[in-house]
Every structure is written in structure tokens, then in C-alpha cells.
Design a protein around this motif. Structure first.
Motif, PDB file in Angstrom:
ATOM      1  N   ARG A  73      57.207  -1.952  63.101  1.00 48.66           N
ATOM      2  CA  ARG A  73      56.249  -0.860  62.870  1.00 48.66           C
ATOM      3  C   ARG A  73      55.029  -1.272  62.064  1.00 48.66           C
ATOM      4  O   ARG A  73      53.996  -0.611  62.156  1.00 48.66           O
ATOM      5  CB  ARG A  73      56.949   0.326  62.206  1.00 48.66           C
ATOM      6  CG  ARG A  73      57.970   0.989  63.140  1.00 48.66           C
ATOM      7  CD  ARG A  73      58.697   2.119  62.498  1.00 48.66           C
ATOM      8  NE  ARG A  73      59.527   1.598  61.404  1.00 48.66           N
ATOM      9  CZ  ARG A  73      60.204   2.361  60.563  1.00 48.66           C
ATOM     10  NH1 ARG A  73      60.151   3.675  60.681  1.00 48.66           N
ATOM     11  NH2 ARG A  73      60.940   1.824  59.607  1.00 48.66           N
ATOM     12  N   THR A  74      55.105  -2.340  61.272  1.00 48.25           N
ATOM     13  CA  THR A  74      53.932  -2.768  60.501  1.00 48.25           C
ATOM     14  C   THR A  74      53.310  -4.045  61.066  1.00 48.25           C
ATOM     15  O   THR A  74      52.545  -4.711  60.384  1.00 48.25           O
ATOM     16  CB  THR A  74      54.285  -2.962  59.012  1.00 48.25           C
ATOM     17  OG1 THR A  74      55.296  -3.955  58.894  1.00 48.25           O
ATOM     18  CG2 THR A  74      54.752  -1.658  58.392  1.00 48.25           C
ATOM     19  N   VAL A  75      53.625  -4.352  62.326  1.00 40.92           N
ATOM     20  CA  VAL A  75      53.040  -5.517  62.987  1.00 40.92           C
ATOM     21  C   VAL A  75      51.693  -5.123  63.583  1.00 40.92           C
ATOM     22  O   VAL A  75      51.581  -4.110  64.273  1.00 40.92           O
ATOM     23  CB  VAL A  75      53.994  -6.049  64.085  1.00 40.92           C
ATOM     24  CG1 VAL A  75      53.313  -7.059  64.975  1.00 40.92           C
ATOM     25  CG2 VAL A  75      55.232  -6.649  63.446  1.00 40.92           C
ATOM     26  N   ASP A  76      50.668  -5.935  63.298  1.00 46.19           N
ATOM     27  CA  ASP A  76      49.322  -5.685  63.829  1.00 46.19           C
ATOM     28  C   ASP A  76      49.098  -6.382  65.168  1.00 46.19           C
ATOM     29  O   ASP A  76      48.287  -5.925  65.981  1.00 46.19           O
ATOM     30  CB  ASP A  76      48.263  -6.200  62.844  1.00 46.19           C
ATOM     31  CG  ASP A  76      48.356  -5.517  61.497  1.00 46.19           C
ATOM     32  OD1 ASP A  76      48.576  -4.286  61.465  1.00 46.19           O
ATOM     33  OD2 ASP A  76      48.216  -6.207  60.472  1.00 46.19           O
ATOM     34  N   PHE A  77      49.779  -7.504  65.374  1.00 48.63           N
ATOM     35  CA  PHE A  77      49.617  -8.300  66.589  1.00 48.63           C
ATOM     36  C   PHE A  77      50.937  -8.979  66.882  1.00 48.63           C
ATOM     37  O   PHE A  77      51.621  -9.452  65.978  1.00 48.63           O
ATOM     38  CB  PHE A  77      48.518  -9.358  66.380  1.00 48.63           C
ATOM     39  CG  PHE A  77      48.305 -10.256  67.563  1.00 48.63           C
ATOM     40  CD1 PHE A  77      47.526  -9.843  68.627  1.00 48.63           C
ATOM     41  CD2 PHE A  77      48.888 -11.515  67.609  1.00 48.63           C
ATOM     42  CE1 PHE A  77      47.335 -10.667  69.727  1.00 48.63           C
ATOM     43  CE2 PHE A  77      48.699 -12.345  68.699  1.00 48.63           C
ATOM     44  CZ  PHE A  77      47.918 -11.921  69.767  1.00 48.63           C
ATOM     45  N   PHE A  78      51.313  -9.013  68.157  1.00 47.87           N
ATOM     46  CA  PHE A  78      52.587  -9.607  68.564  1.00 47.87           C
ATOM     47  C   PHE A  78      52.366 -10.235  69.928  1.00 47.87           C
ATOM     48  O   PHE A  78      51.917  -9.561  70.852  1.00 47.87           O
ATOM     49  CB  PHE A  78      53.646  -8.494  68.639  1.00 47.87           C
ATOM     50  CG  PHE A  78      55.063  -8.974  68.627  1.00 47.87           C
ATOM     51  CD1 PHE A  78      55.708  -9.246  67.432  1.00 47.87           C
ATOM     52  CD2 PHE A  78      55.760  -9.144  69.809  1.00 47.87           C
ATOM     53  CE1 PHE A  78      57.029  -9.667  67.410  1.00 47.87           C
ATOM     54  CE2 PHE A  78      57.074  -9.567  69.798  1.00 47.87           C
ATOM     55  CZ  PHE A  78      57.709  -9.828  68.600  1.00 47.87           C
ATOM     56  N   ASP A  79      52.660 -11.531  70.056  1.00 47.21           N
ATOM     57  CA  ASP A  79      52.423 -12.180  71.345  1.00 47.21           C
ATOM     58  C   ASP A  79      53.702 -12.814  71.877  1.00 47.21           C
ATOM     59  O   ASP A  79      54.801 -12.558  71.375  1.00 47.21           O
ATOM     60  CB  ASP A  79      51.269 -13.181  71.254  1.00 47.21           C
ATOM     61  CG  ASP A  79      51.580 -14.430  70.461  1.00 47.21           C
ATOM     62  OD1 ASP A  79      52.734 -14.618  70.020  1.00 47.21           O
ATOM     63  OD2 ASP A  79      50.659 -15.248  70.278  1.00 47.21           O
ATOM     64  N   CYS A  80      53.560 -13.669  72.891  1.00 48.91           N
ATOM     65  CA  CYS A  80      54.725 -14.259  73.543  1.00 48.91           C
ATOM     66  C   CYS A  80      55.539 -15.143  72.596  1.00 48.91           C
ATOM     67  O   CYS A  80      56.736 -15.322  72.795  1.00 48.91           O
ATOM     68  CB  CYS A  80      54.319 -15.016  74.795  1.00 48.91           C
ATOM     69  SG  CYS A  80      53.187 -16.379  74.495  1.00 48.91           S
ATOM     70  N   SER A  81      54.937 -15.663  71.550  1.00 51.66           N
ATOM     71  CA  SER A  81      55.701 -16.430  70.558  1.00 51.66           C
ATOM     72  C   SER A  81      56.721 -15.524  69.878  1.00 51.66           C
ATOM     73  O   SER A  81      57.861 -15.928  69.634  1.00 51.66           O
ATOM     74  CB  SER A  81      54.767 -17.032  69.506  1.00 51.66           C
ATOM     75  OG  SER A  81      53.842 -17.897  70.091  1.00 51.66           O
ATOM     76  N   GLY A  82      56.319 -14.308  69.575  1.00 53.22           N
ATOM     77  CA  GLY A  82      57.237 -13.338  68.990  1.00 53.22           C
ATOM     78  C   GLY A  82      58.318 -12.923  69.974  1.00 53.22           C
ATOM     79  O   GLY A  82      59.484 -12.759  69.598  1.00 53.22           O
TER      80      GLY A  82
END
Length: 133
Positions: A73-82
Motif C-alpha cells: 500500500r505504500t509502494v510508489d513504483f513496482f516493476d518486474c523485479s518486484g
């Protein structure tokens, strides 16, 4: 070319001495919520920071029947690494007879999961469930 030791995130057992939860960092912290282990991610989870999240998830998925919630919920950006980190942690939790779920109300996270074909594997919960036990 191999990375220099200062250019990479620590591995799952580095920096923790193999005992107890890893130290909180700018990208992840771990805490108990009733019987659940919550790994709260924050900020930007990308190639540079995914190792910090992986360290917490590796520890959280140890032992018998881990029940892990990844709070995005407090993530600003999340990509394929995540996503890669989530998939590895989910596989590890299942190998130990447990489960891994995510908490997120973000439309961006939902779109990423849908586009990657992982929405069925990680249907986001809107909030943390009430603590049990």
C-alpha cells in the motif's frame, strides 16, 4: 562482468547472521500481525531495491506453513523485479506448506498483475485482515 560486492544488495542471509528478522530498510520491514507475518514494502521496488524486499521475504517464508502478507500500500513504483521477488517468495512459501498474499488497493499494481498474467496467483486484498490468534 560480475558486480563488485558494494554494487549489489545483500543476499537473504547476509547482514542478519541467519537469525531473526532482517533489519528494516527504506524498502521493507517485517512485523507480526496476529498469526501472520507482514512484509511491508515502501517506495520504489525496482532492480536496485528488489533485493532489500527479497531479504525480508526470504526470512518470512522460512519454517513450517508460513502465512505471509506483502503489504504494497505504500509502494510508489513496482516493476518486474518486484514481481520476480514475489513469485520466488510465493514458491518458497508453498514449498513449506504455507502461502503468500498481497495487500494493495493500487490500480497500477492490479494492472501490472493482470498484464503479467499473475492476477490469479496474487489477487490483492484491499487491507490487512483482522488478526487471528
Amino acid at each position: 562482468m560480475t558486480p563488485e560486492s558494494g554494487d549489489r544488495a545483500p543476499g537473504p542471509s547476509e547482514g542478519t547472521g541467519g537469525t531473526g528478522p532482517p533489519a528494516a530498510n527504506p524498502y521493507a520491514r517485517t512485523y507480526r500481525h496476529g498469526t501472520l507475518t507482514v512484509v511491508e514494502a515502501a517506495g520504489e521496488i525496482d532492480m536496485a531495491s528488489a533485493g532489500s524486499l527479497a531479504e525480508h521475504l526470504h526470512t518470512a517464508t522460512e519454517g513450517e506453513r508460513p502465512d505471509v502478507l506483502v503489504d504494497l500500500r505504500t509502494v510508489d513504483f513496482f516493476d518486474c523485479s518486484g514481481l520476480r521477488v514475489l513469485c520466488r517468495a510465493d514458491s518458497r512459501a508453498r514449498e513449506h506448506g504455507g502461502r503468500l498474499r498481497i495487500v494493495s488497493g493500487s490500480a497500477r499494481i492490479r494492472r501490472l498483475l493482470r498484464a503479467s498474467g499473475l492476477l490469479g496467483r496474487f489477487p490483492p486484498l484491499p487491507e490487512l485482515p483482522e488478526p487471528q490468534g
